[in-house]
Design a protein around this motif. Structure first.
Motif, PDB file in Angstrom:
ATOM      1  N   ARG A 234      15.853  49.457   9.704  1.00 40.04           N
ATOM      2  CA  ARG A 234      17.138  50.094   9.385  1.00 40.04           C
ATOM      3  C   ARG A 234      18.149  49.029   8.931  1.00 40.04           C
ATOM      4  NH1 ARG A 234      19.300  53.697  14.156  1.00 40.04           N
ATOM      5  NH2 ARG A 234      20.899  54.102  12.561  1.00 40.04           N
ATOM      6  N   ASP A 235      18.633  49.175   7.744  1.00 37.41           N
ATOM      7  CA  ASP A 235      19.604  48.201   7.221  1.00 37.41           C
ATOM      8  C   ASP A 235      20.372  48.838   6.062  1.00 37.41           C
ATOM      9  OD1 ASP A 235      21.011  45.854   6.971  1.00 37.41           O
ATOM     10  OD2 ASP A 235      19.527  44.903   5.667  1.00 37.41           O
ATOM     11  N   GLY A 236      20.978  49.998   6.334  1.00 42.65           N
ATOM     12  CA  GLY A 236      21.655  50.726   5.273  1.00 42.65           C
ATOM     13  C   GLY A 236      20.666  51.521   4.445  1.00 42.65           C
ATOM     14  N   GLY A 237      21.164  52.276   3.504  1.00 43.82           N
ATOM     15  CA  GLY A 237      20.293  53.027   2.613  1.00 43.82           C
ATOM     16  C   GLY A 237      19.864  54.363   3.183  1.00 43.82           C
ATOM     17  N   GLU A 238      18.965  55.040   2.469  1.00 38.67           N
ATOM     18  CA  GLU A 238      18.545  56.389   2.824  1.00 38.67           C
ATOM     19  C   GLU A 238      17.763  56.432   4.134  1.00 38.67           C
ATOM     20  OE1 GLU A 238      16.429  58.148  -0.381  1.00 38.67           O
ATOM     21  OE2 GLU A 238      18.126  58.076  -1.783  1.00 38.67           O
ATOM     22  N   TRP A 239      16.913  55.441   4.362  1.00 41.33           N
ATOM     23  CA  TRP A 239      16.129  55.424   5.602  1.00 41.33           C
ATOM     24  C   TRP A 239      17.044  55.321   6.813  1.00 41.33           C
ATOM     25  CZ3 TRP A 239      12.095  56.907   7.971  1.00 41.33           C
ATOM     26  CH2 TRP A 239      11.695  56.324   9.183  1.00 41.33           C
ATOM     27  N   ASN A 240      18.025  54.436   6.740  1.00 42.81           N
ATOM     28  CA  ASN A 240      18.963  54.280   7.847  1.00 42.81           C
ATOM     29  C   ASN A 240      19.727  55.578   8.088  1.00 42.81           C
ATOM     30  OD1 ASN A 240      20.568  52.482   9.750  1.00 42.81           O
ATOM     31  ND2 ASN A 240      22.188  53.253   8.424  1.00 42.81           N
ATOM     32  N   ALA A 241      20.140  56.239   7.021  1.00 42.06           N
ATOM     33  CA  ALA A 241      20.890  57.486   7.154  1.00 42.06           C
ATOM     34  C   ALA A 241      20.024  58.582   7.773  1.00 42.06           C
ATOM     35  CB  ALA A 241      21.408  57.928   5.784  1.00 42.06           C
ATOM     36  N   PHE A 242      18.761  58.625   7.373  1.00 37.21           N
ATOM     37  CA  PHE A 242      17.843  59.633   7.918  1.00 37.21           C
ATOM     38  C   PHE A 242      17.630  59.431   9.411  1.00 37.21           C
ATOM     39  CE2 PHE A 242      13.490  60.683   9.197  1.00 37.21           C
ATOM     40  CZ  PHE A 242      13.461  62.037   8.924  1.00 37.21           C
ATOM     41  N   VAL A 243      17.342  58.193   9.816  1.00 38.01           N
ATOM     42  CA  VAL A 243      17.103  57.906  11.233  1.00 38.01           C
ATOM     43  C   VAL A 243      18.358  58.180  12.049  1.00 38.01           C
ATOM     44  CG1 VAL A 243      16.515  56.123  12.914  1.00 38.01           C
ATOM     45  CG2 VAL A 243      15.294  56.234  10.735  1.00 38.01           C
ATOM     46  N   ALA A 244      19.516  57.779  11.513  1.00 40.32           N
ATOM     47  CA  ALA A 244      20.772  57.984  12.234  1.00 40.32           C
ATOM     48  C   ALA A 244      21.052  59.470  12.438  1.00 40.32           C
ATOM     49  CB  ALA A 244      21.917  57.329  11.475  1.00 40.32           C
ATOM     50  N   GLN A 245      20.765  60.293  11.428  1.00 42.85           N
ATOM     51  CA  GLN A 245      21.047  61.720  11.518  1.00 42.85           C
ATOM     52  C   GLN A 245      20.181  62.404  12.569  1.00 42.85           C
ATOM     53  OE1 GLN A 245      20.589  63.846   7.821  1.00 42.85           O
ATOM     54  NE2 GLN A 245      21.180  65.828   8.713  1.00 42.85           N
ATOM     55  N   TRP A 246      18.926  61.998  12.663  1.00 40.14           N
ATOM     56  CA  TRP A 246      17.983  62.644  13.570  1.00 40.14           C
ATOM     57  C   TRP A 246      17.560  61.713  14.704  1.00 40.14           C
ATOM     58  CZ3 TRP A 246      18.054  67.554  12.514  1.00 40.14           C
ATOM     59  CH2 TRP A 246      18.271  67.972  11.200  1.00 40.14           C
ATOM     60  N   PHE A 247      18.453  60.830  15.116  1.00 37.52           N
ATOM     61  CA  PHE A 247      18.052  59.767  16.034  1.00 37.52           C
ATOM     62  C   PHE A 247      17.616  60.296  17.396  1.00 37.52           C
ATOM     63  CE2 PHE A 247      18.727  55.938  18.726  1.00 37.52           C
ATOM     64  CZ  PHE A 247      17.809  55.130  18.075  1.00 37.52           C
ATOM     65  N   GLY A 248      18.224  61.378  17.870  1.00 38.09           N
ATOM     66  CA  GLY A 248      17.812  61.936  19.159  1.00 38.09           C
ATOM     67  C   GLY A 248      16.348  62.325  19.160  1.00 38.09           C
ATOM     68  N   ILE A 249      15.879  62.912  18.058  1.00 43.19           N
ATOM     69  CA  ILE A 249      14.478  63.301  17.937  1.00 43.19           C
ATOM     70  C   ILE A 249      13.607  62.080  17.688  1.00 43.19           C
ATOM     71  CG2 ILE A 249      12.832  64.640  16.562  1.00 43.19           C
ATOM     72  CD1 ILE A 249      15.120  66.629  16.023  1.00 43.19           C
ATOM     73  N   TYR A 250      14.043  61.217  16.781  1.00 45.94           N
ATOM     74  CA  TYR A 250      13.283  60.005  16.440  1.00 45.94           C
ATOM     75  C   TYR A 250      13.066  59.153  17.685  1.00 45.94           C
ATOM     76  CZ  TYR A 250      11.954  55.855  13.709  1.00 45.94           C
ATOM     77  OH  TYR A 250      11.279  54.786  13.174  1.00 45.94           O
ATOM     78  N   GLU A 251      14.129  58.924  18.425  1.00 47.68           N
ATOM     79  CA  GLU A 251      14.054  58.070  19.610  1.00 47.68           C
ATOM     80  C   GLU A 251      13.153  58.670  20.680  1.00 47.68           C
ATOM     81  OE1 GLU A 251      17.444  55.687  22.019  1.00 47.68           O
ATOM     82  OE2 GLU A 251      17.463  57.849  22.316  1.00 47.68           O
ATOM     83  N   SER A 252      13.208  59.983  20.857  1.00 49.57           N
ATOM     84  CA  SER A 252      12.382  60.641  21.872  1.00 49.57           C
ATOM     85  C   SER A 252      10.904  60.523  21.546  1.00 49.57           C
ATOM     86  CB  SER A 252      12.781  62.118  21.994  1.00 49.57           C
ATOM     87  OG  SER A 252      14.118  62.240  22.456  1.00 49.57           O
ATOM     88  N   LEU A 253      10.556  60.694  20.269  1.00 50.17           N
ATOM     89  CA  LEU A 253       9.161  60.529  19.871  1.00 50.17           C
ATOM     90  C   LEU A 253       8.709  59.083  20.076  1.00 50.17           C
ATOM     91  CD1 LEU A 253       9.145  62.697  16.621  1.00 50.17           C
ATOM     92  CD2 LEU A 253       8.100  63.273  18.822  1.00 50.17           C
ATOM     93  N   LEU A 254       9.580  58.136  19.744  1.00 47.07           N
ATOM     94  CA  LEU A 254       9.263  56.722  19.972  1.00 47.07           C
ATOM     95  C   LEU A 254       8.994  56.493  21.458  1.00 47.07           C
ATOM     96  CD1 LEU A 254      11.294  53.685  18.539  1.00 47.07           C
ATOM     97  CD2 LEU A 254      10.311  53.669  20.813  1.00 47.07           C
ATOM     98  N   CYS A 255       9.877  57.042  22.302  1.00 44.64           N
ATOM     99  CA  CYS A 255       9.750  56.867  23.749  1.00 44.64           C
ATOM    100  C   CYS A 255       8.400  57.367  24.249  1.00 44.64           C
ATOM    101  CB  CYS A 255      10.882  57.604  24.464  1.00 44.64           C
ATOM    102  SG  CYS A 255      10.705  57.684  26.257  1.00 44.64           S
ATOM    103  N   VAL A 256       8.061  58.596  23.920  1.00 49.03           N
ATOM    104  CA  VAL A 256       6.843  59.209  24.454  1.00 49.03           C
ATOM    105  C   VAL A 256       5.598  58.471  23.977  1.00 49.03           C
ATOM    106  CG1 VAL A 256       5.417  61.286  24.420  1.00 49.03           C
ATOM    107  CG2 VAL A 256       7.895  61.473  24.746  1.00 49.03           C
ATOM    108  N   PHE A 257       5.526  58.187  22.686  1.00 50.47           N
ATOM    109  CA  PHE A 257       4.311  57.573  22.154  1.00 50.47           C
ATOM    110  C   PHE A 257       4.158  56.119  22.603  1.00 50.47           C
ATOM    111  CE2 PHE A 257       4.428  61.110  19.025  1.00 50.47           C
ATOM    112  CZ  PHE A 257       3.146  61.575  19.250  1.00 50.47           C
ATOM    113  N   ILE A 258       5.242  55.354  22.595  1.00 46.77           N
ATOM    114  CA  ILE A 258       5.089  53.946  22.971  1.00 46.77           C
ATOM    115  C   ILE A 258       4.854  53.818  24.479  1.00 46.77           C
ATOM    116  CG2 ILE A 258       7.471  53.214  23.491  1.00 46.77           C
ATOM    117  CD1 ILE A 258       6.859  50.773  21.624  1.00 46.77           C
TER     118      ILE A 258
END
Length: 341
Positions: A234-258
């Motif tokens: 994440r360092d600006g751009g579309e990817w950063n915006a996507f992760v930031a918008q859905w971070f609650g879901i993204y982070e939860s999936l990261l938590c469970v799988f890792i």
């Protein structure tokens, strides 16, 4: 279950404790939330370290709760309600009162710092004991086991809940429930902690950690690492915006799988039982409790010494990890202290 099968959980807790210490060691040198020490030299800053903080915050406390929850059913079954509650009040309640009180005195306000984890764990254990007064233990005779689809569903439920919570309470926003209950919590992550504790209890009842297949473990670890890498990218751009918008879901999936990936990895490759790791496991709880005060003392002591921001971060992390484990070992030599630490 053979006790030798549980060495890997102790070893994983040791590594998580060290990670917590390094996480806190970096907070003074990056945007990691409020910290009681600020370097006098403004050049001691690492703008990139927020990636490190973000990945850590996504899973490491959740994994602590899962591992703690895993041991609760067996402990309760063996000891019974009265002894179980008594031991939790001693082992969790006394450090909470002592360290929480000391932090409050030093800060001049109602503040328990990192002891929020100990307090929440105590509350979860007491609630478990209360529920068991009315509910029979779950029958563990079940063929279920962790699967990628199951973990995806679990992470998705956690993620949707976290996403909705963050619409009204963003990350790093800490509250006291109803403004009066002395249980400091971060709503953005608290659903994760509750769900991970519960899944830890269920994992023990259904023996999921033993039943988890190598395929599920490898895929979980790979997915978790890819999601973690996504945060570092994440360092600006579309990817950063996507992760930031859905971070609650993204982070939860990261938590469970890792988390399940690391549990598999340590089960297969980290079941060490030599004297060094046994010693570390015995000191890990105390190291978590005492590291913050030791760290603040050292940070102020070396404030005027130039090591560069990264050098200072690594120096503080290594020294305080060793010092926290060593200090706990010395305290545990005092008669009676092992009952608490």
């Amino acid at each position: 279950m053979n006790k030798k099968r549980l060495f890997y959980l102790d070893n994983l807790k040791v590594c998580l404790t060290a990670l917590v210490i390094f996480h806190h060691a970096g907070q003074a040198y990056g945007d990691g939330g409020g910290w009681a020490y600020t370097p006098s030299n403004p050049a001691e800053v690492m703008p990139w370290i927020w990636h490190f903080f973000s990945v850590n915050a996504a899973f490491f406390m959740g994994l602590f709760f899962l591992i703690s929850g895993y041991f609760v059913p067996t402990s309760y079954d063996k000891q019974g309600a009265s002894v179980f509650v008594q031991k939790k009040l001693i082992r969790l309640g006394i450090p909470l009162l002592v360290m929480g009180g000391l932090l409050g005195v030093l800060s001049g306000k109602l503040e328990i710092g990192h002891m929020w984890y100990i307090e929440s764990l105590l509350v979860f254990c007491l609630l478990y004991a209360l529920i068991r007064q009315f509910c029979k233990p779950i029958n563990g005779e079940c063929s279920s086991r962790p699967t990628i689809i199951g973990l995806l569903i679990f992470g998705g439920i956690m993620g949707i809940g976290s996403y909705l919570i963050r619409l009204v309470s963003p990350q790093d926003h800490w509250i006291w429930p109803f403004g009066i209950i002395p249980l400091p919590m971060e709503p953005a992550h608290y659903l994760q902690y509750v769900m991970m504790f519960v899944i830890g209890v269920l994992a023990r009842r259904f023996n999921w950690l033993v039943k988890m297949s190598n395929t599920t473990g490898v895929l979980s670890l790979a997915i978790g690492c890819l999601l973690a890498l996504g945060i570092y990218l994440r360092d600006g751009g579309e990817w950063n915006a996507f992760v930031a918008q859905w971070f609650g879901i993204y982070e939860s999936l990261l938590c469970v799988f890792i988390c399940f990936g690391l549990l598999w990895l340590f089960r297969e490759c980290g079941n060490w039982n030599n004297k060094f790791w046994k010693w570390c496991a015995s000191q890990a709880y105390g190291a978590y409790i005492f590291h913050l005060l030791l760290m603040l003392i050292l940070q102020h002591a070396v404030d005027g010494i130039w090591m560069g921001a990264f050098g200072k971060f690594m120096f503080i992390g290594v020294v305080i990890t060793i010092a926290s484990f060593g200090f706990t070992w010395l305290l545990r030599l005092i008669p009676g202290v092992k009952k608490v630490l």
